[in-house]
Motif scaffolding. Sequence first.
Motif, PDB file in Angstrom:
ATOM      1  N   ALA A 103       0.843  -1.193   0.000  1.00  0.00           N
ATOM      2  CA  ALA A 103       0.000   0.000   0.000  1.00  0.00           C
ATOM      3  C   ALA A 103       0.877   1.241   0.000  1.00  0.00           C
ATOM      4  O   ALA A 103       1.915   1.269   0.668  1.00  0.00           O
ATOM      5  N   ALA A 104       0.456   2.245  -0.753  1.00  0.00           N
ATOM      6  CA  ALA A 104       1.176   3.519  -0.810  1.00  0.00           C
ATOM      7  C   ALA A 104       2.661   3.291  -1.107  1.00  0.00           C
ATOM      8  O   ALA A 104       3.531   3.918  -0.522  1.00  0.00           O
ATOM      9  N   HIS A 105       2.928   2.324  -1.997  1.00  0.00           N
ATOM     10  CA  HIS A 105       4.291   2.004  -2.437  1.00  0.00           C
ATOM     11  C   HIS A 105       5.180   1.473  -1.309  1.00  0.00           C
ATOM     12  O   HIS A 105       6.394   1.607  -1.362  1.00  0.00           O
ATOM     13  N   GLU A 106       4.557   0.870  -0.287  1.00  0.00           N
ATOM     14  CA  GLU A 106       5.285   0.256   0.820  1.00  0.00           C
ATOM     15  C   GLU A 106       4.776  -1.165   1.009  1.00  0.00           C
ATOM     16  O   GLU A 106       3.672  -1.503   0.592  1.00  0.00           O
ATOM     17  N   HIS A 107       5.587  -2.018   1.670  1.00  0.00           N
ATOM     18  CA  HIS A 107       5.251  -3.428   1.842  1.00  0.00           C
ATOM     19  C   HIS A 107       5.283  -3.799   3.325  1.00  0.00           C
ATOM     20  O   HIS A 107       6.220  -3.441   4.035  1.00  0.00           O
ATOM     21  N   TYR A 108       4.261  -4.546   3.768  1.00  0.00           N
ATOM     22  CA  TYR A 108       4.155  -4.978   5.160  1.00  0.00           C
ATOM     23  C   TYR A 108       3.602  -6.397   5.202  1.00  0.00           C
ATOM     24  O   TYR A 108       2.841  -6.793   4.324  1.00  0.00           O
ATOM     25  N   VAL A 109       3.933  -7.146   6.240  1.00  0.00           N
ATOM     26  CA  VAL A 109       3.263  -8.411   6.545  1.00  0.00           C
ATOM     27  C   VAL A 109       2.727  -8.258   7.965  1.00  0.00           C
ATOM     28  O   VAL A 109       3.503  -8.083   8.909  1.00  0.00           O
ATOM     29  N   LEU A 110       1.403  -8.292   8.083  1.00  0.00           N
ATOM     30  CA  LEU A 110       0.764  -8.106   9.381  1.00  0.00           C
ATOM     31  C   LEU A 110       0.180  -9.420   9.883  1.00  0.00           C
ATOM     32  O   LEU A 110      -0.300 -10.242   9.100  1.00  0.00           O
ATOM     33  N   SER A 111       0.216  -9.592  11.198  1.00  0.00           N
ATOM     34  CA  SER A 111      -0.337 -10.774  11.855  1.00  0.00           C
ATOM     35  C   SER A 111      -1.582 -10.393  12.632  1.00  0.00           C
ATOM     36  O   SER A 111      -1.886  -9.204  12.812  1.00  0.00           O
ATOM     37  N   GLU A 112      -2.266 -11.404  13.125  1.00  0.00           N
ATOM     38  CA  GLU A 112      -3.479 -11.209  13.912  1.00  0.00           C
ATOM     39  C   GLU A 112      -3.277 -10.126  14.974  1.00  0.00           C
ATOM     40  O   GLU A 112      -2.282 -10.136  15.700  1.00  0.00           O
ATOM     41  N   GLY A 113      -4.199  -9.180  15.013  1.00  0.00           N
ATOM     42  CA  GLY A 113      -4.150  -8.110  16.001  1.00  0.00           C
ATOM     43  C   GLY A 113      -3.417  -6.866  15.535  1.00  0.00           C
ATOM     44  O   GLY A 113      -3.401  -5.860  16.236  1.00  0.00           O
ATOM     45  N   GLU A 114      -2.818  -6.894  14.359  1.00  0.00           N
ATOM     46  CA  GLU A 114      -2.109  -5.728  13.833  1.00  0.00           C
ATOM     47  C   GLU A 114      -2.964  -5.021  12.784  1.00  0.00           C
ATOM     48  O   GLU A 114      -3.829  -5.633  12.163  1.00  0.00           O
ATOM     49  N   ALA A 115      -2.684  -3.720  12.601  1.00  0.00           N
ATOM     50  CA  ALA A 115      -3.482  -2.917  11.672  1.00  0.00           C
ATOM     51  C   ALA A 115      -2.588  -1.941  10.928  1.00  0.00           C
ATOM     52  O   ALA A 115      -1.450  -1.679  11.326  1.00  0.00           O
ATOM     53  N   ILE A 116      -3.138  -1.389   9.845  1.00  0.00           N
ATOM     54  CA  ILE A 116      -2.423  -0.422   9.027  1.00  0.00           C
ATOM     55  C   ILE A 116      -3.377   0.712   8.677  1.00  0.00           C
ATOM     56  O   ILE A 116      -4.584   0.483   8.508  1.00  0.00           O
ATOM     57  N   LEU A 117      -2.845   1.912   8.578  1.00  0.00           N
ATOM     58  CA  LEU A 117      -3.603   3.079   8.139  1.00  0.00           C
ATOM     59  C   LEU A 117      -3.059   3.473   6.772  1.00  0.00           C
ATOM     60  O   LEU A 117      -1.863   3.742   6.630  1.00  0.00           O
ATOM     61  N   ILE A 118      -3.920   3.479   5.761  1.00  0.00           N
ATOM     62  CA  ILE A 118      -3.515   3.784   4.386  1.00  0.00           C
ATOM     63  C   ILE A 118      -4.101   5.132   3.991  1.00  0.00           C
ATOM     64  O   ILE A 118      -5.308   5.357   4.139  1.00  0.00           O
ATOM     65  N   PRO A 119      -3.267   6.030   3.474  1.00  0.00           N
ATOM     66  CA  PRO A 119      -3.770   7.351   3.079  1.00  0.00           C
ATOM     67  C   PRO A 119      -4.724   7.256   1.883  1.00  0.00           C
ATOM     68  O   PRO A 119      -4.716   6.268   1.148  1.00  0.00           O
ATOM     69  N   PRO A 120      -5.524   8.290   1.663  1.00  0.00           N
ATOM     70  CA  PRO A 120      -6.466   8.273   0.546  1.00  0.00           C
ATOM     71  C   PRO A 120      -5.757   8.261  -0.807  1.00  0.00           C
ATOM     72  O   PRO A 120      -4.602   8.672  -0.919  1.00  0.00           O
ATOM     73  N   ASN A 121      -6.477   7.777  -1.809  1.00  0.00           N
ATOM     74  CA  ASN A 121      -6.032   7.782  -3.206  1.00  0.00           C
ATOM     75  C   ASN A 121      -4.730   7.030  -3.436  1.00  0.00           C
ATOM     76  O   ASN A 121      -3.934   7.402  -4.290  1.00  0.00           O
ATOM     77  N   GLU A 122      -4.501   5.971  -2.671  1.00  0.00           N
ATOM     78  CA  GLU A 122      -3.315   5.122  -2.838  1.00  0.00           C
ATOM     79  C   GLU A 122      -3.759   3.704  -3.174  1.00  0.00           C
ATOM     80  O   GLU A 122      -4.697   3.187  -2.569  1.00  0.00           O
ATOM     81  N   PRO A 123      -3.095   3.049  -4.130  1.00  0.00           N
ATOM     82  CA  PRO A 123      -3.442   1.656  -4.415  1.00  0.00           C
ATOM     83  C   PRO A 123      -3.103   0.775  -3.223  1.00  0.00           C
ATOM     84  O   PRO A 123      -2.223   1.109  -2.425  1.00  0.00           O
ATOM     85  N   ARG A 124      -3.814  -0.340  -3.111  1.00  0.00           N
ATOM     86  CA  ARG A 124      -3.569  -1.269  -2.003  1.00  0.00           C
ATOM     87  C   ARG A 124      -3.891  -2.691  -2.429  1.00  0.00           C
ATOM     88  O   ARG A 124      -4.812  -2.925  -3.200  1.00  0.00           O
ATOM     89  N   ARG A 125      -3.104  -3.639  -1.902  1.00  0.00           N
ATOM     90  CA  ARG A 125      -3.316  -5.055  -2.211  1.00  0.00           C
ATOM     91  C   ARG A 125      -3.104  -5.861  -0.937  1.00  0.00           C
ATOM     92  O   ARG A 125      -2.117  -5.686  -0.239  1.00  0.00           O
ATOM     93  N   TYR A 126      -4.053  -6.729  -0.630  1.00  0.00           N
ATOM     94  CA  TYR A 126      -3.991  -7.602   0.536  1.00  0.00           C
ATOM     95  C   TYR A 126      -3.923  -9.048   0.041  1.00  0.00           C
ATOM     96  O   TYR A 126      -4.787  -9.469  -0.727  1.00  0.00           O
ATOM     97  N   THR A 127      -2.919  -9.827   0.505  1.00  0.00           N
ATOM     98  CA  THR A 127      -2.797 -11.236   0.121  1.00  0.00           C
ATOM     99  C   THR A 127      -2.658 -12.082   1.380  1.00  0.00           C
ATOM    100  O   THR A 127      -1.784 -11.815   2.221  1.00  0.00           O
ATOM    101  N   CYS A 128      -3.481 -13.101   1.496  1.00  0.00           N
ATOM    102  CA  CYS A 128      -3.419 -14.014   2.641  1.00  0.00           C
ATOM    103  C   CYS A 128      -2.193 -14.909   2.484  1.00  0.00           C
ATOM    104  O   CYS A 128      -2.012 -15.554   1.454  1.00  0.00           O
ATOM    105  N   VAL A 129      -1.340 -14.950   3.515  1.00  0.00           N
ATOM    106  CA  VAL A 129      -0.132 -15.783   3.465  1.00  0.00           C
ATOM    107  C   VAL A 129      -0.162 -16.898   4.516  1.00  0.00           C
ATOM    108  O   VAL A 129       0.851 -17.538   4.761  1.00  0.00           O
ATOM    109  N   SER A 130      -1.310 -17.120   5.120  1.00  0.00           N
ATOM    110  CA  SER A 130      -1.492 -18.258   6.018  1.00  0.00           C
ATOM    111  C   SER A 130      -2.653 -19.085   5.466  1.00  0.00           C
ATOM    112  O   SER A 130      -3.239 -18.728   4.446  1.00  0.00           O
ATOM    113  N   ASP A 131      -2.982 -20.188   6.105  1.00  0.00           N
ATOM    114  CA  ASP A 131      -4.052 -21.048   5.589  1.00  0.00           C
ATOM    115  C   ASP A 131      -5.396 -20.326   5.527  1.00  0.00           C
ATOM    116  O   ASP A 131      -6.190 -20.544   4.623  1.00  0.00           O
TER     117      ASP A 131
END
Length: 110
Positions: A63-91
């Motif tokens: 998101a917003a030209h940055e990369h993160y891997v978040l686990s249960e209980g974590e969150a991210i704030l993404i600014p407006p008008n930015e592309p975003r992609r979420y991919t599940c990496v667990s079962d």
Amino acid sequence: MTGIEQCLLVPEPVASSAMQTADGDALAATTQLLSRDETVEFGEDVLGEEVGAVLEGRVDIVAAHEHYVLSEGEAILIPPNEPRRYTCVSDRCVLYRVTVRTAADQEPRP
């Protein structure tokens, strides 16, 4: 009380790719169940700021030209008008997203 319903219960999805949405004038909230390698993606035309929270599993986020891997209980704030992609990496992943609607995004509802 004014008689106006203020809260809406959004149940947890039960099947792969299942999605529950609560859509209001100011916010859109979505809970989505994903299986490993499933992706949800939004272009830069998405209006409004977004909070994405992982309720279960691990999610790879670009998101917003940055990369993160978040686990249960974590969150991210993404600014407006930015592309975003979420991919599940667990079962199994449960992703909760709240997108703020901007004035330009708000249209009268029937």
